[in-house]
Design an enzyme around this catalytic site. Structure first.
Site, PDB file in Angstrom:
ATOM      1  N   SER A  99       0.837  -1.208   0.000  1.00 52.85           N
ATOM      2  CA  SER A  99       0.000   0.000   0.000  1.00 52.85           C
ATOM      3  C   SER A  99       0.868   1.253   0.000  1.00 52.85           C
ATOM      4  O   SER A  99       2.010   1.222   0.448  1.00 52.85           O
ATOM      5  CB  SER A  99      -0.873   0.051   1.256  1.00 52.85           C
ATOM      6  OG  SER A  99      -1.537  -1.156   1.455  1.00 52.85           O
TER       7      SER A  99
HETATM    8  N1  SAH Z   1       0.529  -5.143   4.320  1.00 59.02           N
HETATM    9  C1  SAH Z   1       1.096  -5.608   3.089  1.00 59.02           C
HETATM   10  C2  SAH Z   1       0.159  -5.388   1.926  1.00 59.02           C
HETATM   11  C3  SAH Z   1      -0.010  -6.617   1.107  1.00 59.02           C
HETATM   12  S1  SAH Z   1      -1.307  -6.599  -0.073  1.00 59.02           S
HETATM   13  C4  SAH Z   1       2.475  -4.988   2.858  1.00 59.02           C
HETATM   14  O1  SAH Z   1       2.920  -4.154   3.637  1.00 59.02           O
HETATM   15  O2  SAH Z   1       3.125  -5.399   1.893  1.00 59.02           O
HETATM   16  C5  SAH Z   1      -2.522  -7.590   0.732  1.00 59.02           C
HETATM   17  C6  SAH Z   1      -2.171  -9.023   0.989  1.00 59.02           C
HETATM   18  O3  SAH Z   1      -3.324  -9.669   1.534  1.00 59.02           O
HETATM   19  C7  SAH Z   1      -1.769  -9.834  -0.222  1.00 59.02           C
HETATM   20  O4  SAH Z   1      -0.476 -10.326  -0.051  1.00 59.02           O
HETATM   21  C8  SAH Z   1      -2.798 -10.982  -0.257  1.00 59.02           C
HETATM   22  O5  SAH Z   1      -2.248 -12.222  -0.654  1.00 59.02           O
HETATM   23  C9  SAH Z   1      -3.236 -11.025   1.195  1.00 59.02           C
HETATM   24  N2  SAH Z   1      -4.508 -11.680   1.463  1.00 59.02           N
HETATM   25  C10 SAH Z   1      -5.672 -11.631   0.763  1.00 59.02           C
HETATM   26  N3  SAH Z   1      -6.616 -12.402   1.354  1.00 59.02           N
HETATM   27  C11 SAH Z   1      -6.035 -12.943   2.466  1.00 59.02           C
HETATM   28  C12 SAH Z   1      -6.476 -13.835   3.493  1.00 59.02           C
HETATM   29  N4  SAH Z   1      -7.714 -14.355   3.506  1.00 59.02           N
HETATM   30  N5  SAH Z   1      -5.615 -14.180   4.460  1.00 59.02           N
HETATM   31  C13 SAH Z   1      -4.348 -13.688   4.476  1.00 59.02           C
HETATM   32  N6  SAH Z   1      -3.866 -12.859   3.530  1.00 59.02           N
HETATM   33  C14 SAH Z   1      -4.696 -12.487   2.539  1.00 59.02           C
END
Ligand code: SAH
Length: 258
Positions: A99
């Site tokens: 993000s």
């Molecule tokens: N906070 C992260 C942002 C990653 S984007 C950072 O700093 O990089 C959001 C993430 O949520 C993705 O990697 C995706 O795979 C994950 N995601 C989506 N659904 C999910 C679920 N049910 N459980 C765990 N992770 C999930």
């Protein structure tokens, strides 16, 4: 006018003795030369990012300090390093994104305004659950404002990537879990805060169950218009209080592990 090429790193910053000896200025004593390391350069760029966040309205000193501490460039691919401190989301592989700094800061600020921390401007959150570890950046930032961080990711490739990225920081309070965050993570419950980096149709019941009284959920969720909006849910002694805030764009919350 042509601008001279920018120096690469490390840059040797030597005092300009020639200016003093050539001109009328009294010669200043020469100080030892300083090697500006890439980390010194990133400190300055990060400080500028924090200044921008403050101008954009982030007022919580805990959040600004945490954002100023964590080296975001260590979480992005080398080809994107020079964009690491721009206010933009960046690809982290497997179709997912980190993000943008402003969104991370905004969500952390909301999380820290949880009922249990009202009136404690220097207070730290207790245990926090992050849904969607991704590259691990936000988990690292969270570790500066919470006593314990449980971060769950459903994609094995990103779970591993975050483990590698975070190794450098030796954050003993960050626990990475491979699993389906839609089910929360009961072993760490109850949580003072739950923060999601992926948006689904609705806030899963499991998150509400695993939230402590006085705790807060900050998450994107589908809004009536078809897009996504940021939702804040407080668990109080009187029950749940829900507020829908601004529109946001997060990757989808999916179930199962892949
Ligand atoms: N906070 C992260 C942002 C990653 S984007 C950072 O700093 O990089 C959001 C993430 O949520 C993705 O990697 C995706 O795979 C994950 N995601 C989506 N659904 C999910 C679920 N049910 N459980 C765990 N992770 C999930």
């Amino acid at each position: 006018m042509a601008t001279p090429p920018r120096p690469g790193f490390p840059v040797r910053l030597t005092p300009t003795a020639s200016a003093a000896t050539r001109g009328r200025l009294p010669a200043a004593p020469l100080r030892p030369s300083v090697i500006a390391t890439p980390s010194m350069a990133s400190d300055a760029i990060r400080a500028r990012m924090v200044q921008k966040l403050a101008v954009q309205g982030i007022g919580d000193g805990r959040v600004l300090r945490a954002m100023g501490t964590v080296e975001r460039h260590r979480f992005v691919d080398s080809a994107l390093v020079n964009q690491a401190y721009e206010d933009t989301s960046l690809p982290i592989g497997l179709g997912q994104t980190i993000s943008k700094p402003n969104v991370v800061a905004r969500m952390l600020e909301l999380l820290l305004a949880a009922p249990a921390l009202v009136g404690k401007p220097d207070g730290k959150l207790g245990r926090v659950l992050e849904i969607g570890t991704g590259c691990g950046y936000q988990a690292a930032v969270l570790s500066h404002v919470a006593s314990e961080v449980y971060s769950i990711e459903r994609l094995r490739g990103l779970h591993e990537k975050a483990r590698v990225n975070l190794r450098h920081f030796r954050l003993a309070t960050v626990h990475l879990i491979l699993g389906d965050g839609m089910l929360g993570y009961p072993k760490g419950a109850p949580y003072a805060g739950i923060i999601a980096a992926a948006g689904g149709e609705a806030i899963p019941e499991a998150w509400i169950d695993q939230l402590a009284v006085g705790g807060r959920i900050v998450a994107p969720t589908h809004s009536v218009g078809g897009g996504q909006a940021l939702v804040v849910i407080d668990k109080t002694a009187r029950g749940l209080e829900r507020r829908i805030l601004e529109a946001v764009h997060f990757v989808p919350l999916k179930s199962g592990i892949a």
